[in-house]
Enzyme design. Structure first.
Site, PDB file in Angstrom:
ATOM      1  N   ARG A   1       0.845  -1.193   0.000  1.00  0.00           N
ATOM      2  CA  ARG A   1       0.000   0.000   0.000  1.00  0.00           C
ATOM      3  C   ARG A   1       0.878   1.239   0.000  1.00  0.00           C
ATOM      4  NH1 ARG A   1      -1.190   3.850   3.206  1.00  0.00           N
ATOM      5  NH2 ARG A   1      -0.166   2.901   4.989  1.00  0.00           N
ATOM      6  N   VAL A   2       0.514   2.179  -0.850  1.00  0.00           N
ATOM      7  CA  VAL A   2       1.095   3.513  -0.813  1.00  0.00           C
ATOM      8  C   VAL A   2      -0.056   4.486  -0.619  1.00  0.00           C
ATOM      9  CG1 VAL A   2       3.182   3.017  -2.145  1.00  0.00           C
ATOM     10  CG2 VAL A   2       1.092   3.650  -3.340  1.00  0.00           C
ATOM     11  N   SER A   3       0.237   5.632  -0.011  1.00  0.00           N
ATOM     12  CA  SER A   3      -0.828   6.555   0.362  1.00  0.00           C
ATOM     13  C   SER A   3      -1.405   7.360  -0.790  1.00  0.00           C
ATOM     14  CB  SER A   3      -0.330   7.522   1.439  1.00  0.00           C
ATOM     15  OG  SER A   3      -0.010   6.789   2.601  1.00  0.00           O
ATOM     16  N   SER A   4      -0.618   7.570  -1.834  1.00  0.00           N
ATOM     17  CA  SER A   4      -1.140   8.385  -2.925  1.00  0.00           C
ATOM     18  C   SER A   4      -0.662   7.850  -4.265  1.00  0.00           C
ATOM     19  CB  SER A   4      -0.692   9.842  -2.763  1.00  0.00           C
ATOM     20  OG  SER A   4       0.700   9.944  -2.965  1.00  0.00           O
TER      21      SER A   4
ATOM     22  N   GLN B   1       3.031   8.107  -5.236  1.00  0.00           N
ATOM     23  CA  GLN B   1       4.033   7.251  -4.621  1.00  0.00           C
ATOM     24  C   GLN B   1       4.149   5.952  -5.403  1.00  0.00           C
ATOM     25  OE1 GLN B   1       2.419   7.075  -0.632  1.00  0.00           O
ATOM     26  NE2 GLN B   1       3.853   8.635   0.071  1.00  0.00           N
TER      27      GLN B   1
END
Length: 180
Positions: free
Chosen positions: A7-10, A13
């Site tokens: 998972r990346v926040s945006s 990324q």
């Protein structure tokens, strides 16, 4: 089977580093979300990974903060996996929930992840307050002219008609009608 979750926040990324680590740890299937970890909303790939996992499988993440940013979410995910007989492994933190030490570390690091999120929120609010104090933060710009809406209503136009002509919700029209 080892099932990876990254998972990346945006969208700006990149998850490549996480996927490389997961692959090196023998993950066969990878699910990737580009969303905040503070809630499970919008994390469709996490839900898919959990549904995909079968008894005896392991969900593998690089770090617990990739899985969740709050202790309640982390515990909910953990309990969901336990109920299915699925293990949880965090490669970079040497956490394996099949061992007592792994469960202890899981709980401690989950609490730390939540603490970090709370600190980040506090710093953000402090920064906004300071910017407001210095006149650098004015909030969202006004996009609707309240005087024009009130004038249209005073001319006898219906709120629905005014809302359509200004491209706003009826609630906005009613708010200006009651706040003179």
């Amino acid at each position: 089977m080892k099932i990876g979750y990254a998972r990346v926040s945006s969208t700006g990324q990149n998850e490549t580093a996480q996927v490389d680590i997961l692959t090196r740890h023998g993950v066969e299937e990878v699910f990737i979300d580009k969303a905040s970890g503070t809630t499970r909303e919008g994390r469709t790939k996490l839900a898919e990974a959990i549904r995909f996992a079968r008894k005896g499988d392991a969900i593998v993440v690089t770090r617990l903060d990739r899985l969740a940013r709050s202790v309640p979410d982390l515990h909910a995910i953990s309990q969901e996996l336990q109920a299915k007989g699925v293990d949880l492994i965090a490669t970079e933190q040497n956490i394996d929930t099949t061992t007592p030490t792994g469960r202890l570390m899981f709980n401690m690091l989950g609490a730390i992840a939540e603490f970090e999120t709370d600190l980040r929120k506090e710093r953000q609010l402090e920064g906004i307050a300071k910017a407001k104090e210095e006149g650098r933060y004015k909030g969202r710009p006004v996009t609707v002219d309240g005087d024009k809406i009130r004038a249209a209503l005073a001319d006898g136009r219906k709120p629905v008609e005014v809302a359509k002509s200004f491209g706003v919700a009826r609630s906005t029209v009613y708010r200006f009608a009651t706040n003179k």
